[in-house]
Design an enzyme around this catalytic site. Structure first.
Site, PDB file in Angstrom:
ATOM      1  N   ASP A 102      34.688  -6.542 -17.256  1.00  0.00           N
ATOM      2  CA  ASP A 102      36.126  -6.500 -17.496  1.00  0.00           C
ATOM      3  C   ASP A 102      36.902  -6.814 -16.209  1.00  0.00           C
ATOM      4  O   ASP A 102      36.689  -7.850 -15.613  1.00  0.00           O
ATOM      5  CB  ASP A 102      36.498  -5.125 -18.090  1.00  0.00           C
ATOM      6  N   TYR A 209      47.230  -4.968 -13.687  1.00  0.00           N
ATOM      7  CA  TYR A 209      47.865  -5.896 -14.628  1.00  0.00           C
ATOM      8  C   TYR A 209      49.222  -6.353 -14.102  1.00  0.00           C
ATOM      9  O   TYR A 209      49.594  -7.521 -14.247  1.00  0.00           O
ATOM     10  CB  TYR A 209      48.044  -5.218 -15.989  1.00  0.00           C
ATOM     11  N   HIS A 275      33.360  -4.928 -26.686  1.00  0.00           N
ATOM     12  CA  HIS A 275      33.704  -5.068 -25.268  1.00  0.00           C
ATOM     13  C   HIS A 275      32.937  -4.095 -24.386  1.00  0.00           C
ATOM     14  O   HIS A 275      32.647  -4.391 -23.230  1.00  0.00           O
ATOM     15  CB  HIS A 275      35.215  -4.825 -25.117  1.00  0.00           C
TER      16      HIS A 275
END
Length: 305
Positions: A102, A209, A275
């Site tokens: 990730d 982010y 995921h």
């Protein structure tokens, strides 16, 4: 199986906490977690890899027990790359292997692209190559739709909603399904909620982010792209990609064209795995990582005459 030991490293101005196994082994393997995990993401892999390697899984800056510098600018990709190189330097290793998932994979791709002479091999678990991902975020309707959480995470103050009721929203969004299926335990749940609720942790985690230029296209920007040059994103180190095909956030098209950007590429697809590869397929992840590292070691070993 080797025991997991905890320690800290001074990397630049930061103190990073890490878990490690196999400290007496010569070859360093750095294992980078993603959002919203911490070193614990690798708890099943560390004892296996530590039998042959010095396996180190840090809490990335801002996460869990590592320092949490303030401000979005403290989480730009250059600083995150610097943490990885600095951690390798801390252990006195000029070359090392990188295993990452990730957001950790986003950093690992960047380290491998920028420092190919230092990375002996790269293992990526459900982490998109930055050029391919940028193209999909700009032009692919499905990836844009599946990435709306990225835009949400960039909103100021969203962490307050995510932390309510002992981080109930974040738990439900990530691991609730795995807890119900028995793939994660009550102890796992407690560990994650504790890590998320540490003062300042979630703001720091979301700053990854907020500091990133990559975000899903809007109706106004769709199709414009980010203007990246694929030639600057070539990977020149041997790379294994382990990909859970049931990933709801990252579509399978992230693997399309990857062989044109990665010179030495192996892809292993895991049907029915989402995921969260290390939780849903822990033994497979441990086995495939170890086999890949062992094969590279044999390839790099000088031939005896």
């Amino acid at each position: 199986m080797t025991e997991i030991v905890h320690n800290t490293a001074k990397v630049g101005d930061l103190t990073l906490h890490y878990a490690e196994t196999g400290a007496k082994n010569e070859t360093l393997v750095l294992m980078l977690h993603g959002f919203p995990e911490f070193w614990y993401c690798w708890k099943d892999q560390l004892p296996v890899i530590g039998e042959s390697y010095h396996a180190v899984a840090p809490d990335m800056r801002g996460y869990n027990l590592s320092d949490k510098p303030e401000g979005v600018k403290a989480y730009t990709i250059g600083k995150l790359i610097g943490d990885v190189i600095g951690l390798a330097d801390h252990f006195g290793q000029e070359q090392f292997y990188l295993v990452a998932h990730d957001w950790g994979a986003a950093i690992a791709w960047a380290v491998a692209i920028g420092y190919p002479d230092r990375v002996k091999g790269l293992v990526i678990l459900n982490g998109p190559h930055p050029y391919i991902f940028s193209e999909l975020l700009a032009k692919n309707e499905t990836q844009i739709a599946h990435s709306q959480y990225i835009a949400k995470f960039q909103e100021i103050g969203v962490e307050e909603e995510m932390l309510k009721n002992d981080a109930a929203w974040l738990w439900n969004w990530t691991f609730r399904r795995l807890r119900k299926s028995g793939q994660m335990s009550m102890a796992d749940e407690a560990a994650y909620r504790e890590a998320w609720c540490r003062p300042g942790a979630l703001t720091a985690m979301l700053n990854y982010y907020r500091a990133s230029p990559l975000q899903p296209a809007t109706e106004e920007t769709k199709g414009q792209g980010f203007g990246l040059d694929p030639e600057k994103f070539r990977v020149r180190v041997p790379t294994l990609v382990i990909w859970g095909e049931a990933d709801h956030a990252l579509i399978a098209e992230n693997l399309v064209g990857l062989d044109a950007l990665v010179e030495d590429l192996t892809i292993i697809r895991l049907p029915g795995v989402s995921h969260w590869v290390t939780h849903e397929a822990p033994e497979t992840a441990s086995t495939e990582i170890t086999l890949f590292l062992n094969a590279l070691d044999r390839r790099n070993r000088p031939e005896k005459h």
